[in-house]
Motif scaffolding. Structure first.
Motif, PDB file in Angstrom:
ATOM      1  N   SER A 163       6.835 112.518  98.369  1.00 11.73           N
ATOM      2  CA  SER A 163       6.742 112.791  97.002  1.00 11.73           C
ATOM      3  C   SER A 163       7.350 111.615  96.135  1.00 11.73           C
ATOM      4  O   SER A 163       6.950 111.352  94.859  1.00 11.73           O
ATOM      5  CB  SER A 163       6.974 113.965  96.286  1.00 11.73           C
ATOM      6  OG  SER A 163       6.469 115.089  97.310  1.00 11.73           O
ATOM      7  N   PHE A 166       5.351 108.963  93.873  1.00 11.37           N
ATOM      8  CA  PHE A 166       4.845 109.582  92.671  1.00 11.37           C
ATOM      9  C   PHE A 166       5.681 109.993  91.705  1.00 11.37           C
ATOM     10  O   PHE A 166       5.608 109.983  90.456  1.00 11.37           O
ATOM     11  CB  PHE A 166       3.888 110.675  93.053  1.00 11.37           C
ATOM     12  CG  PHE A 166       3.249 111.529  92.012  1.00 11.37           C
ATOM     13  CD1 PHE A 166       2.054 111.152  91.295  1.00 11.37           C
ATOM     14  CD2 PHE A 166       3.863 112.708  91.751  1.00 11.37           C
ATOM     15  CE1 PHE A 166       1.798 111.747  90.110  1.00 11.37           C
ATOM     16  CE2 PHE A 166       3.380 113.437  90.581  1.00 11.37           C
ATOM     17  CZ  PHE A 166       2.369 112.849  89.671  1.00 11.37           C
ATOM     18  N   TRP A 170       6.394 109.085  87.804  1.00 16.63           N
ATOM     19  CA  TRP A 170       6.660 109.888  86.620  1.00 16.63           C
ATOM     20  C   TRP A 170       7.988 109.916  85.802  1.00 16.63           C
ATOM     21  O   TRP A 170       7.909 109.756  84.364  1.00 16.63           O
ATOM     22  CB  TRP A 170       6.547 111.468  87.142  1.00 16.63           C
ATOM     23  CG  TRP A 170       6.513 112.471  85.990  1.00 16.63           C
ATOM     24  CD1 TRP A 170       5.544 113.070  85.604  1.00 16.63           C
ATOM     25  CD2 TRP A 170       7.632 113.041  85.474  1.00 16.63           C
ATOM     26  NE1 TRP A 170       5.691 114.049  84.513  1.00 16.63           N
ATOM     27  CE2 TRP A 170       7.065 113.895  84.383  1.00 16.63           C
ATOM     28  CE3 TRP A 170       9.050 112.845  85.279  1.00 16.63           C
ATOM     29  CZ2 TRP A 170       7.937 114.624  83.413  1.00 16.63           C
ATOM     30  CZ3 TRP A 170       9.812 113.516  84.355  1.00 16.63           C
ATOM     31  CH2 TRP A 170       9.200 114.366  83.590  1.00 16.63           C
TER      32      TRP A 170
END
Ligand SMILES: Cc1cc2nc3c(=O)[nH]c(=O)nc-3n(C[C@H](O)[C@H](O)[C@H](O)COP(=O)(O)O)c2cc1C
Length: 183
Positions: A163, A166, A170
């Motif tokens: 993760s 990603f 963000w």
């Protein structure tokens, strides 16, 4: 270099909360001019409009911490397809008395992790609705609906490998959003 103090509001009081862990791990993805202060919403009384004239010390502290923050980070689970009551209680407290809300204009990001497959999507939409009313400019994209799975965090508590790209993306967008809107 300008400093950005971010007020972090976690919508879970659970000791082993995935959302608190997520908030802590996300802070490690931010640049050094960003600092993160977790607000203690578990100490707040239930909101009662009768108390507007004499707010509890915990309410005054909450409002002072939001006032001094340059941005907001909401990290919340989904409870019964909406936001947890403890989070709504905190939002209501800091929005009152009428005309003395401390939310307006503070740039915000919304994140959430849940065990369910939709990863807090509905809670986040409800939260966005509330924040729009409170005049909080909220980062729209990327959305981050995160499911609690093995490997979400590594052994040190950081975002796990699957993760990380990603969620770093963000955070980069969030940082730019705060810098654009913070006063
Ligand atoms: C009262 C309650 C309602 C819940 N409702 C939902 C839900 O609507 N959607 C969902 O994905 N998970 C739901 N869950 C499961 C949560 O995703 C799970 O408990 C999660 O670990 C909560 O976040 P936390 O670890 O930060 O406390 C619910 C849990 C509780 C206690």
């Amino acid at each position: 270099m300008s400093q950005y103090q971010i007020a972090v509001i976690v919508g879970s009081l659970r000791r082993e909360s995935f959302n608190r862990k997520l908030a802590e791990a996300m802070a490690n993805l931010a640049p050094s001019e960003f600092t993160f202060q977790h607000l203690d919403i578990g100490e707040l009384p239930l909101y009662n409009q009768d108390d507007d004239a004499s707010p509890a010390a915990s309410v005054q502290r909450l409002k002072a911490d939001i006032r001094t923050a340059r941005g907001l980070l909401f990290v919340t689970p989904e409870y019964n397809r909406s936001i947890p009551g403890v989070l709504k209680n905190a939002i209501d407290h800091a929005s009152r008395p009428y005309g003395q809300s401390v939310w307006a204009g503070k740039p915000a990001g919304v994140l959430g992790v849940s065990v369910g497959a939709i990863g807090t999507a509905l809670a986040q939409q409800h939260l966005r609705n509330i924040l729009a009313y409170l005049d909080v400019p909220t980062l729209g994209q990327p959305e981050a609906f995160i499911q609690a799975k093995e490997g979400l965090f590594d052994e040190a508590g950081n975002i796990g490998a699957d993760s990380r790209v990603f969620l770093q993306g963000w955070m980069d967008r969030y940082v730019a959003w705060v810098k654009q809107h913070a006063v």
